[in-house]
Design an enzyme around this catalytic site. Structure first.
Site, mmCIF file in Angstrom:
data_model
loop_
_atom_site.group_PDB
_atom_site.id
_atom_site.type_symbol
_atom_site.label_atom_id
_atom_site.label_comp_id
_atom_site.label_asym_id
_atom_site.label_seq_id
_atom_site.Cartn_x
_atom_site.Cartn_y
_atom_site.Cartn_z
ATOM 1 N N HIS A 180 0.827 -1.208 0.000
ATOM 2 C CA HIS A 180 0.000 0.000 0.000
ATOM 3 C C HIS A 180 0.865 1.262 0.000
ATOM 4 O O HIS A 180 0.554 2.243 -0.692
ATOM 5 C CB HIS A 180 -0.923 -0.018 1.217
ATOM 6 C CG HIS A 180 -1.719 1.225 1.391
ATOM 7 N ND1 HIS A 180 -1.427 2.164 2.355
ATOM 8 C CD2 HIS A 180 -2.782 1.714 0.707
ATOM 9 C CE1 HIS A 180 -2.285 3.161 2.267
ATOM 10 N NE2 HIS A 180 -3.115 2.925 1.279
ATOM 11 N N GLU A 207 1.978 1.823 -3.442
ATOM 12 C CA GLU A 207 0.882 2.356 -4.261
ATOM 13 C C GLU A 207 0.858 3.882 -4.196
ATOM 14 O O GLU A 207 0.710 4.564 -5.211
ATOM 15 C CB GLU A 207 -0.448 1.780 -3.791
ATOM 16 C CG GLU A 207 -1.669 2.379 -4.486
ATOM 17 C CD GLU A 207 -2.861 2.500 -3.567
ATOM 18 O OE1 GLU A 207 -3.451 3.602 -3.500
ATOM 19 O OE2 GLU A 207 -3.212 1.506 -2.908
ATOM 20 N N HIS A 208 1.013 4.439 -2.999
ATOM 21 C CA HIS A 208 1.051 5.894 -2.838
ATOM 22 C C HIS A 208 2.249 6.494 -3.570
ATOM 23 O O HIS A 208 2.130 7.518 -4.259
ATOM 24 C CB HIS A 208 1.140 6.256 -1.353
ATOM 25 C CG HIS A 208 -0.170 6.211 -0.634
ATOM 26 N ND1 HIS A 208 -0.689 7.288 0.031
ATOM 27 C CD2 HIS A 208 -1.075 5.216 -0.482
ATOM 28 C CE1 HIS A 208 -1.850 6.969 0.581
ATOM 29 N NE2 HIS A 208 -2.098 5.701 0.288
ATOM 30 N N GLU A 253 -4.102 7.883 7.249
ATOM 31 C CA GLU A 253 -5.091 6.959 6.677
ATOM 32 C C GLU A 253 -5.395 5.824 7.650
ATOM 33 O O GLU A 253 -6.553 5.399 7.785
ATOM 34 C CB GLU A 253 -4.567 6.405 5.352
ATOM 35 C CG GLU A 253 -5.579 5.593 4.585
ATOM 36 C CD GLU A 253 -5.086 5.157 3.216
ATOM 37 O OE1 GLU A 253 -5.821 4.412 2.539
ATOM 38 O OE2 GLU A 253 -3.965 5.556 2.821
#
Length: 463
Positions: free
Chosen positions: A83, A86-87, A163
């Site tokens: 993840h 991904e950012h 997040e």
């Protein structure tokens, strides 16, 4: 600054003639009507797969690149790396800054995003059909040329920690992660996709960059596109983008196959209670389901629809309509390559959680013992078939189906075939899968303000 792929050598001349490019292999997987709905698949030298579906009645295209990597591919120390990466792929390449990437798609009124799951990651852009070459160039550049800049790694760390905090502030979301951990434990599938505060803080730029180089090889990538497009044009533009980045250097490389295998789900009958000062208590009651490769998944989908998939479902009628105990109550399935989960969710006032749980348990036990009526099964089949069609009415959903078909099943299934499989489910099929799945001892996850007496009663309910 680093790049993930080596530059490709320029074509050379031999005996006065240029060396021919290795040929791509293209097949038509699904033949549509007058071109509409036609699905084609090309494998480029280097192992990159490109799959498109033509939808000439729209003026848009959704273009995506899928990576066969998710949180289940992480070690405990790397939890959250997929993840995090991904950012970072949005944060700049050798050709574009982070602002350039976002501005390119914003300027043409498109949208761009990405998501990370437990078994795959997807980056996509939805644009007008005339702007598809731009979308291809931008997304391919992100996937093949990310810098993983140290400064961006540190800046984005704070964003990801926020997040995680945002997710933990939403107990209706967080309880599903808790339930997955309850059944699967501290395993790659049981750990959270976002990682934890501790693991995200500990991830270094070098470890993320190594993860990128290992998992974003063309043999592990799948390109999908759906909308008003030409398959040949998409193949040509994608190949140009990847060759420019030096990403197709191994002409004999073969695509990595879809995941298979079997694993044992953690023993049932477990309970995890998380005491939080919330206005509602949130619970998930469930048990092991079936894997996405199991043919019983069609019957289990019908079963879930009848139990908690709509306003006429048993759980909705019993919990909300007849007794007014909850606003939201539903059932769902989660399927992975080698296991699956079946769960029932409800959110209610803390003082009513034991009543809600008792009703859910009684309904599951009753259906496990006696099955559903023929009328319930036929209604659920109609609902599932209709929602499947309606869910594929936009190019983004079609692009999603193409990517999952290649990565998860290793084949493409037409809409008609999917509907045939749903409509072929019989009441006896549903009774058998209900007895198998719902007859197992359930596990329970709860988030909410629970006193000691309530916690004790909840533990008794699943003992």
């Amino acid at each position: 600054m680093t790049r993930s792929f080596r530059p490709t050598a320029r074509p050379t001349a031999m005996e006065g003639r240029a060396v021919a490019r290795p040929r791509a292999v293209t097949k038509t997987l699904i033949e549509g009507h007058n071109g509409a709905g036609t699905v084609r698949r090309t494998v480029l030298p280097g192992g990159l797969r490109i799959i498109t579906e033509t939808v000439p009645t729209v003026r848009s295209v959704t273009f995506g690149i899928w990576a066969r990597v998710g949180s289940r591919d992480e070690t405990p120390a790397l939890n959250g790396a997929t993840h995090y990466l991904e950012h970072l792929l949005f944060k700049g390449t050798r050709r574009r800054s982070a602002l350039d990437i976002s501005a390119a798609v914003d300027t043409v009124g498109g949208e761009m995003n990405a998501f990370t799951a437990k078994e795959y990651t997807c980056y996509y852009a939805r644009v007008l059909d005339a702007d598809l070459p731009l979308a291809i160039d931008v997304v391919c550049d992100m996937l093949t040329g990310s810098l993983i800049d140290p400064g961006e790694v540190e800046a984005e760390r704070g964003v990801i920690l926020e997040e995680i905090a945002m997710t933990e502030d939403d107990p209706g979301d967080c309880v599903h992660d808790l339930f997955t951990q309850t059944l699967l434990g501290d395993s790659p599938l049981g750990r959270p996709v976002l990682g934890t505060v501790e693991t995200v803080k500990a991830l270094t730029r070098d470890r993320i960059a190594r993860f990128y180089r290992r998992h974003y090889d063309p043999t592990r990538l799948v390109v999908t596109a759906a909308g008003n497009l030409s398959h040949a044009d998409v193949v040509r533009q994608v190949r140009t983008a990847f060759e420019r980045a030096g990403a197709l250097t191994r002409a004999d490389a073969q695509p990595v196959p879809h995941r298979t295998g079997e694993r044992a789900v953690r023993a049932a009958g477990r309970i995890d209670l998380l005491d939080r000062r919330t206005e509602q208590a949130h619970l998930v009651l469930g048990m092991p389901g079936v894997s996405r490769l199991d043919e019983r998944r069609w019957a289990l989908g019908v079963l879930s629809s009848a139990l908690g998939g709509g306003m006429s479902s048993r759980l909705f009628q019993e919990v909300r309509e007849k007794r007014g105990l909850a606003y939201s109550v539903y059932s769902y399935t989660s399927a992975f390559a080698d296991c699956g989960l079946f769960g029932v969710y409800a959110g209610c006032r803390p003082g009513q959680i034991n009543d809600v749980l008792a009703i859910c348990r009684d309904q599951l036990a009753q259906v496990a013992a006696d099955g559903l009526t023929d009328e319930e099964v036929h209604r659920a089949i109609g609902q599932l078939a209709g929602s499947t069609v309606l869910g594929l009415e936009d190019t983004g959903a079609v692009m999603h189906r193409l990517g999952k078909g290649e990565l998860c099943w290793g084949r493409q299934m037409s809409l008609d075939e999917m509907l045939d499989r749903i409509r072929a489910v019989t009441p006896q099929d549903v009774r058998e899968v209900a007895a198998e799945v719902l007859g197992r001892r359930p596990s329970l996850s709860v988030i909410g303000p629970l006193n000691g007496r309530q916690a004790g009663r909840l533990e008794e309910a699943v003992s």
